[in-house]
Design an enzyme around this catalytic site. Structure first.
Site, PDB file in Angstrom:
ATOM      1  N   ARG A  29      -4.112   4.699  -8.634  1.00 55.83           N
ATOM      2  CA  ARG A  29      -3.311   4.498  -7.421  1.00 55.83           C
ATOM      3  C   ARG A  29      -2.229   3.450  -7.674  1.00 55.83           C
ATOM      4  O   ARG A  29      -2.468   2.456  -8.347  1.00 55.83           O
ATOM      5  CB  ARG A  29      -4.200   4.070  -6.263  1.00 55.83           C
ATOM      6  CG  ARG A  29      -5.208   5.143  -5.904  1.00 55.83           C
ATOM      7  CD  ARG A  29      -5.735   4.990  -4.493  1.00 55.83           C
ATOM      8  NE  ARG A  29      -6.738   6.009  -4.238  1.00 55.83           N
ATOM      9  CZ  ARG A  29      -6.464   7.260  -3.857  1.00 55.83           C
ATOM     10  NH1 ARG A  29      -5.219   7.632  -3.674  1.00 55.83           N
ATOM     11  NH2 ARG A  29      -7.437   8.126  -3.645  1.00 55.83           N
ATOM     12  N   ASP A  30      -1.053   3.706  -7.126  1.00 55.54           N
ATOM     13  CA  ASP A  30       0.058   2.768  -7.227  1.00 55.54           C
ATOM     14  C   ASP A  30      -0.281   1.504  -6.431  1.00 55.54           C
ATOM     15  O   ASP A  30      -0.853   1.599  -5.347  1.00 55.54           O
ATOM     16  CB  ASP A  30       1.334   3.427  -6.679  1.00 55.54           C
ATOM     17  CG  ASP A  30       2.577   2.656  -7.022  1.00 55.54           C
ATOM     18  OD1 ASP A  30       2.764   1.551  -6.476  1.00 55.54           O
ATOM     19  OD2 ASP A  30       3.375   3.151  -7.828  1.00 55.54           O
ATOM     20  N   ILE A  31       0.078   0.346  -6.964  1.00 53.10           N
ATOM     21  CA  ILE A  31      -0.237  -0.907  -6.256  1.00 53.10           C
ATOM     22  C   ILE A  31       0.696  -1.149  -5.069  1.00 53.10           C
ATOM     23  O   ILE A  31       0.419  -2.004  -4.237  1.00 53.10           O
ATOM     24  CB  ILE A  31      -0.221  -2.131  -7.196  1.00 53.10           C
ATOM     25  CG1 ILE A  31       1.152  -2.340  -7.811  1.00 53.10           C
ATOM     26  CG2 ILE A  31      -1.304  -2.016  -8.252  1.00 53.10           C
ATOM     27  CD1 ILE A  31       1.297  -3.668  -8.524  1.00 53.10           C
ATOM     28  N   ASN A  87      10.761   8.712 -12.953  1.00 49.90           N
ATOM     29  CA  ASN A  87      11.953   7.870 -12.924  1.00 49.90           C
ATOM     30  C   ASN A  87      12.298   7.582 -14.378  1.00 49.90           C
ATOM     31  O   ASN A  87      11.417   7.248 -15.167  1.00 49.90           O
ATOM     32  CB  ASN A  87      11.689   6.559 -12.185  1.00 49.90           C
ATOM     33  CG  ASN A  87      11.405   6.768 -10.715  1.00 49.90           C
ATOM     34  OD1 ASN A  87      12.014   7.624 -10.073  1.00 49.90           O
ATOM     35  ND2 ASN A  87      10.480   6.019 -10.172  1.00 49.90           N
ATOM     36  N   VAL A  96       8.349   0.148 -15.317  1.00 48.54           N
ATOM     37  CA  VAL A  96       7.401   0.030 -16.425  1.00 48.54           C
ATOM     38  C   VAL A  96       7.803   1.077 -17.453  1.00 48.54           C
ATOM     39  O   VAL A  96       7.852   2.272 -17.137  1.00 48.54           O
ATOM     40  CB  VAL A  96       5.940   0.229 -15.971  1.00 48.54           C
ATOM     41  CG1 VAL A  96       4.990   0.174 -17.159  1.00 48.54           C
ATOM     42  CG2 VAL A  96       5.560  -0.806 -14.922  1.00 48.54           C
ATOM     43  N   HIS A 100       5.428   7.819 -16.919  1.00 57.76           N
ATOM     44  CA  HIS A 100       4.430   8.045 -15.880  1.00 57.76           C
ATOM     45  C   HIS A 100       4.993   8.967 -14.812  1.00 57.76           C
ATOM     46  O   HIS A 100       6.176   8.915 -14.488  1.00 57.76           O
ATOM     47  CB  HIS A 100       3.920   6.739 -15.262  1.00 57.76           C
ATOM     48  CG  HIS A 100       4.991   5.842 -14.737  1.00 57.76           C
ATOM     49  ND1 HIS A 100       5.835   5.103 -15.546  1.00 57.76           N
ATOM     50  CD2 HIS A 100       5.344   5.542 -13.458  1.00 57.76           C
ATOM     51  CE1 HIS A 100       6.661   4.389 -14.795  1.00 57.76           C
ATOM     52  NE2 HIS A 100       6.382   4.654 -13.528  1.00 57.76           N
ATOM     53  N   HIS A 102       4.794  10.139 -10.965  1.00 64.21           N
ATOM     54  CA  HIS A 102       4.367   9.764  -9.620  1.00 64.21           C
ATOM     55  C   HIS A 102       3.931  11.019  -8.868  1.00 64.21           C
ATOM     56  O   HIS A 102       4.579  12.062  -8.977  1.00 64.21           O
ATOM     57  CB  HIS A 102       5.530   9.141  -8.828  1.00 64.21           C
ATOM     58  CG  HIS A 102       5.981   7.818  -9.324  1.00 64.21           C
ATOM     59  ND1 HIS A 102       5.618   6.640  -8.709  1.00 64.21           N
ATOM     60  CD2 HIS A 102       6.778   7.472 -10.365  1.00 64.21           C
ATOM     61  CE1 HIS A 102       6.168   5.621  -9.346  1.00 64.21           C
ATOM     62  NE2 HIS A 102       6.884   6.109 -10.361  1.00 64.21           N
TER      63      HIS A 102
END
Length: 114
Positions: A29-31, A87, A96, A100, A102
């Protein structure tokens, strides 16, 4: 890469809410979630961005998308709709530099994104 945040999560050196893992990827999960479902799917192999993909990564990119569909189904948002996106570099919001994907869902996602 030891200084990479996602490599540290992959290696268990930093905490994350891991929701999926297999031999190729890890998802958590994204923070700073932007939707009820906001997960990041990260290859175990360190690849800085889309610009660094090679032909041998084609299967991995397909796998990232299949995992995204699975996470959306598991979260109950697959039928209503969800978004998957990469992205690439700072101008697109990459913060980052470890590839990755999303996965966002669970609310209305407008177009175009911000």
């Amino acid at each position: 890469m030891p200084e990479c945040l996602f490599c540290q999560i992959r290696d268990g050196e930093l905490p994350a809410e891991i929701i999926y893992t297999d031999e190729q990827v890890i998802a958590f999960r994204d923070i700073n979630p932007q939707a009820p479902l906001h997960a990041l799917i990260v290859p175990r192999q360190h690849i800085p961005s889309l610009n660094d993909l090679q032909p041998e990564h084609d299967g991995l990119v397909g796998h990232l998308h299949r995992v995204a569909a699975r996470l959306a189904a598991d979260a109950g948002v697959a039928d209503k709709g969800y978004r998957v996106l990469f992205n690439c570099n700072r101008g697109a919001g990459q913060t980052v530099y470890h590839l990755h994907l999303h996965v966002l869902g669970g609310r209305l996602l407008r177009w175009p994104p911000g």
